[in-house]
Design a protein around this motif. Structure first.
Motif, PDB file in Angstrom:
ATOM      1  N   ARG A 343       0.919  -1.396  -0.275  1.00 56.33           N
ATOM      2  CA  ARG A 343       0.080   0.005  -0.064  1.00 56.33           C
ATOM      3  C   ARG A 343       0.890   1.253  -0.133  1.00 56.33           C
ATOM      4  NH1 ARG A 343      -1.361  -1.463   5.836  1.00 56.33           N
ATOM      5  NH2 ARG A 343      -0.257   0.006   7.163  1.00 56.33           N
ATOM      6  N   THR A 344       2.300   1.196  -0.038  1.00 58.65           N
ATOM      7  CA  THR A 344       3.202   2.291  -0.109  1.00 58.65           C
ATOM      8  C   THR A 344       4.029   2.213  -1.233  1.00 58.65           C
ATOM      9  OG1 THR A 344       4.595   1.118   1.421  1.00 58.65           O
ATOM     10  CG2 THR A 344       3.118   2.528   2.437  1.00 58.65           C
ATOM     11  N   VAL A 345       4.924   1.369  -1.442  1.00 58.33           N
ATOM     12  CA  VAL A 345       5.733   1.204  -2.566  1.00 58.33           C
ATOM     13  C   VAL A 345       4.631   0.805  -3.642  1.00 58.33           C
ATOM     14  CG1 VAL A 345       7.510  -0.373  -3.576  1.00 58.33           C
ATOM     15  CG2 VAL A 345       7.798   0.708  -1.313  1.00 58.33           C
ATOM     16  N   GLY A 346       3.737  -0.084  -3.467  1.00 58.90           N
ATOM     17  CA  GLY A 346       2.798  -0.668  -4.492  1.00 58.90           C
ATOM     18  C   GLY A 346       2.073   0.225  -5.051  1.00 58.90           C
ATOM     19  N   LEU A 347       1.879   1.478  -4.433  1.00 61.87           N
ATOM     20  CA  LEU A 347       1.250   2.656  -4.903  1.00 61.87           C
ATOM     21  C   LEU A 347       1.809   3.941  -5.448  1.00 61.87           C
ATOM     22  CD1 LEU A 347      -2.060   2.523  -2.406  1.00 61.87           C
ATOM     23  CD2 LEU A 347      -1.764   1.536  -4.871  1.00 61.87           C
ATOM     24  N   VAL A 412       3.647  -5.830 -11.870  1.00 60.84           N
ATOM     25  CA  VAL A 412       4.402  -4.633 -11.299  1.00 60.84           C
ATOM     26  C   VAL A 412       4.502  -3.613 -12.750  1.00 60.84           C
ATOM     27  CG1 VAL A 412       6.237  -3.889 -10.259  1.00 60.84           C
ATOM     28  CG2 VAL A 412       5.211  -5.781  -9.498  1.00 60.84           C
ATOM     29  N   LEU A 413       3.964  -2.702 -12.646  1.00 62.08           N
ATOM     30  CA  LEU A 413       4.293  -1.512 -13.652  1.00 62.08           C
ATOM     31  C   LEU A 413       5.031  -0.344 -13.141  1.00 62.08           C
ATOM     32  CD1 LEU A 413       0.721  -1.202 -15.058  1.00 62.08           C
ATOM     33  CD2 LEU A 413       2.546  -2.628 -16.084  1.00 62.08           C
ATOM     34  N   MET A 414       5.997   0.071 -14.121  1.00 68.28           N
ATOM     35  CA  MET A 414       6.767   1.414 -13.728  1.00 68.28           C
ATOM     36  C   MET A 414       6.586   2.291 -14.856  1.00 68.28           C
ATOM     37  SD  MET A 414      10.141  -0.221 -11.962  1.00 68.28           S
ATOM     38  CE  MET A 414      10.754   1.371 -11.105  1.00 68.28           C
ATOM     39  N   GLU A 415       6.149   3.507 -14.395  1.00 71.68           N
ATOM     40  CA  GLU A 415       6.135   4.639 -15.695  1.00 71.68           C
ATOM     41  C   GLU A 415       7.384   5.229 -15.756  1.00 71.68           C
ATOM     42  OE1 GLU A 415       2.872   8.161 -16.679  1.00 71.68           O
ATOM     43  OE2 GLU A 415       2.804   6.928 -14.645  1.00 71.68           O
ATOM     44  N   ASN A 416       7.711   5.667 -17.020  1.00 67.24           N
ATOM     45  CA  ASN A 416       8.916   6.480 -17.271  1.00 67.24           C
ATOM     46  C   ASN A 416       8.732   7.721 -17.048  1.00 67.24           C
ATOM     47  OD1 ASN A 416      11.510   6.654 -18.478  1.00 67.24           O
ATOM     48  ND2 ASN A 416      10.858   7.625 -20.138  1.00 67.24           N
ATOM     49  N   ILE A 417       8.923   7.865 -15.416  1.00 67.15           N
ATOM     50  CA  ILE A 417       8.689   9.523 -14.786  1.00 67.15           C
ATOM     51  C   ILE A 417       9.764  10.229 -15.315  1.00 67.15           C
ATOM     52  CG2 ILE A 417       7.488   8.426 -12.984  1.00 67.15           C
ATOM     53  CD1 ILE A 417       9.956   8.764 -11.178  1.00 67.15           C
ATOM     54  N   GLU A 459      -5.682   3.439 -12.242  1.00 70.81           N
ATOM     55  CA  GLU A 459      -5.645   4.646 -12.480  1.00 70.81           C
ATOM     56  C   GLU A 459      -4.171   5.157 -12.728  1.00 70.81           C
ATOM     57  OE1 GLU A 459      -8.921   6.964 -10.643  1.00 70.81           O
ATOM     58  OE2 GLU A 459      -9.130   5.087  -9.387  1.00 70.81           O
ATOM     59  N   THR A 460      -3.536   5.800 -11.656  1.00 71.60           N
ATOM     60  CA  THR A 460      -2.088   6.258 -11.844  1.00 71.60           C
ATOM     61  C   THR A 460      -1.200   5.121 -11.570  1.00 71.60           C
ATOM     62  OG1 THR A 460      -2.250   6.961  -9.396  1.00 71.60           O
ATOM     63  CG2 THR A 460      -2.775   8.609 -11.142  1.00 71.60           C
ATOM     64  N   ILE A 461      -0.047   5.330 -12.087  1.00 74.41           N
ATOM     65  CA  ILE A 461       1.138   4.352 -11.998  1.00 74.41           C
ATOM     66  C   ILE A 461       2.420   5.297 -11.312  1.00 74.41           C
ATOM     67  CG2 ILE A 461       2.787   3.259 -13.014  1.00 74.41           C
ATOM     68  CD1 ILE A 461       0.890   2.566 -15.328  1.00 74.41           C
ATOM     69  N   GLY A 462       2.666   6.337 -11.776  1.00 76.66           N
ATOM     70  CA  GLY A 462       3.963   6.920 -11.250  1.00 76.66           C
ATOM     71  C   GLY A 462       4.946   6.068 -11.444  1.00 76.66           C
TER      72      GLY A 462
END
Length: 506
Positions: A343-347, A412-417, A459-462
């Motif tokens: 609920r922290t790193v995973g969000l 697990v998704l990571m956005e290219n921030i 919704e968001t990834i970040g």
């Protein structure tokens, strides 16, 4: 000849059409909203993900939590202190950075500061020759842990209130006394100079520091301290991540992140010196353990400033207060610790987990064992993906395929921030029996209370999003961006796993 001429004309027309489309695309891209982008050090900080907080100081020996500034330094006397044990405990937990309360709100300094006599130099520890800030820095560097200090310029009970005869309490009472103290202009200026000089010592005498937890940064009424402090930090250690202008808290000390969550924010006065401004759907939560930063801010997709979200964990990893208390500071079960991670790193946020040393100067065995079990469990879950994509994909549809069909239940998704945060809504699909079907998310955080989301969806990834989904056997999944705030989605990483349930872990 005619065929040649027609062919030439066709080629010319095609080139003109291509050029027009390219210009049209440029025009469209030029019209897209400009997004806030993180600095290199903010991206690195987000990649650390898990930190360790070491709340240690005079409070451990007085039983206080926030310190009244009146207890004698002679009470500080750990007999078995081992900063390396702290650091190794943090590393076993999977922490990439550690943060020591070198000077908490009571004002007692864990280094021999020249700004005050309220320091470790006037304690029995090492006959007054100790410097715990140096011991901590040395241990971190020896074992490869990023170095963080905790210091709060706006809350120093000893310096600001030592002249006041009233009781120094907490929350409204204590803050009102600080207000009284600051009414005296001469004393107010002296107080500010002490805080700036302490920060100068910390950021000059110990080499490069990676992170500073500046508690109560930007607290209303203390701009006279925080504005020059922010400038001083940027001057002394420009590569250090400074909480306030570069990171922010989630509004609680329980390890909950609001979702959807945007790292970009607008600020109260439009400058880097103030806190995130609210959106129409933001709220103030009930006071959580005296927390002043209880504003829940979802951020703004088109906000001006990027601030990495970092969650503190007073009520999430162990019972008791921030500082160690005998027979009270006991860890929660592993299931709650894993839930905290999701609920922290995973969000999309960092989590900084409290590991408070006891009056011996050691992280208690119960906490140390729990920290290692947590680290082992997270490594077991996320070290060996069934499949992964590690190259940046600029596309609204990204597929990940592997050879043999396997059961999966976690994506697990990571956005290219690097280029900002833009994904506002997405979907995940799996290829099953020759056709695509939706992956149904089952994220559920029963301990979350409004405004925190019990069932965060797509919704968001970040920086990162960990989606738990209903199990399915497949060899191909597909990410689809359904809504972007500015242009095409950019995905940095996709990983798939089959993780065991954690609700029953003891």
């Amino acid at each position: 000849m005619i065929r040649y001429r027609i062919s030439t004309v066709a080629i010319v027309l095609a080139l003109i059409s291509f050029a027009c489309k390219r210009e049209e695309k440029k025009d469209i891209e030029a019209e897209l909203p400009t997004l806030a982008k993180p600095s290199k050090k903010q991206i690195e900080f987000a990649d650390w993900e898990v930190g360790a907080f070491f709340h240690f100081g005079l409070n451990v020996f007085t039983g206080q939590e926030h310190g009244d500034g009146k207890e004698s330094p002679s009470r500080f006397n750990p007999t078995e202190l081992d900063a390396e044990q702290w650091v190794l405990t943090a590393k076993s937990m999977g922490a990439k950075y550690g943060c020591l309360t070198v000077r908490h709100e009571g004002g007692f300094c864990l280094w021999p500061s020249k700004t005050t006599d309220y320091t470790i130099a006037n304690s029995p520890y090492k006959d007054g020759k100790g410097d715990l800030a140096q011991e901590f820095v040395d241990a971190c560097r020896k074992h490869g842990l990023k170095i963080g200090f905790y210091h709060t310029g706006s809350h120093d009970a000893h310096e600001g209130l030592s002249w006041y005869d009233g009781y120094i309490g907490w929350a409204d009472n204590r803050d009102s006394l600080m207000t009284v103290a600051f009414r005296n202009k001469e004393r107010k200026e002296k107080y500010k100079q002490v805080q700036l000089d302490q920060m100068r010592e910390l950021l000059t005498n110990y080499g490069p520091i990676d992170f500073m937890w500046s508690d109560h940064w930007g607290a209303p009424g203390s701009e006279f301290i925080w504005n020059p402090m922010t400038d001083l930090v940027a001057e002394l250690q420009p590569n250090m991540v400074f909480m306030g202008p570069e990171t922010w808290v989630p509004g609680n000390e329980s390890g909950h992140v609001v979702y959807p969550m945007w790292n970009a924010v607008n600020t109260v006065d439009g400058t880097k010196y103030t806190r995130p401004a609210p959106n129409t759907n933001d709220s103030i939560v009930a006071n959580d353990y005296g927390l002043l930063e209880n504003e829940v801010r979802t951020g703004h997709p088109l906000g001006k400033y990027w601030r990495v979200r970092e969650c503190t964990t007073h009520w999430a990893f162990h019972k008791g207060g921030w500082f160690w208390h005998p027979d009270v500071t006991l860890p929660f079960p592993l299931s709650k610790h894993v839930d905290l991670y999701y609920r922290t790193v995973g969000l999309g946020a960092n989590t900084i987990i409290n590991l408070p040393p006891d009056n011996r100067g050691l992280v208690p065995d119960t906490i140390a064992v729990a920290a290692k079990r947590f680290g082992d469990e997270i490594r077991k879950r996320f070290s060996n993906p069934i499949a992964e994509l590690n190259e940046v994909q600029k596309s609204d549809i990204v597929e990940l395929e592997w050879v043999e069909p396997k059961e999966i239940n976690t994506v697990v998704l990571m956005e290219n921030i690097v280029n900002g945060q833009r994904i506002a809504k997405y979907n995940l699909e799996a290829f099953v029996n020759g056709k695509w079907q939706d992956l149904k998310h089952v994220n559920y955080f029963p301990s979350a209370k409004k405004p925190y989301n019990k069932t965060p969806g797509y919704e968001t990834i970040g920086h990162k999003k960990i989606d738990r989904v209903e199990p399915v056997t497949t060899n191909k999944i597909r990410f689809k961006c359904l809504k972007s705030v500015s242009g095409t989605a950019e995905i940095r990483r996709i990983q798939v796993f089959n993780c065991e349930p954690y609700d029953t872990l003891k």
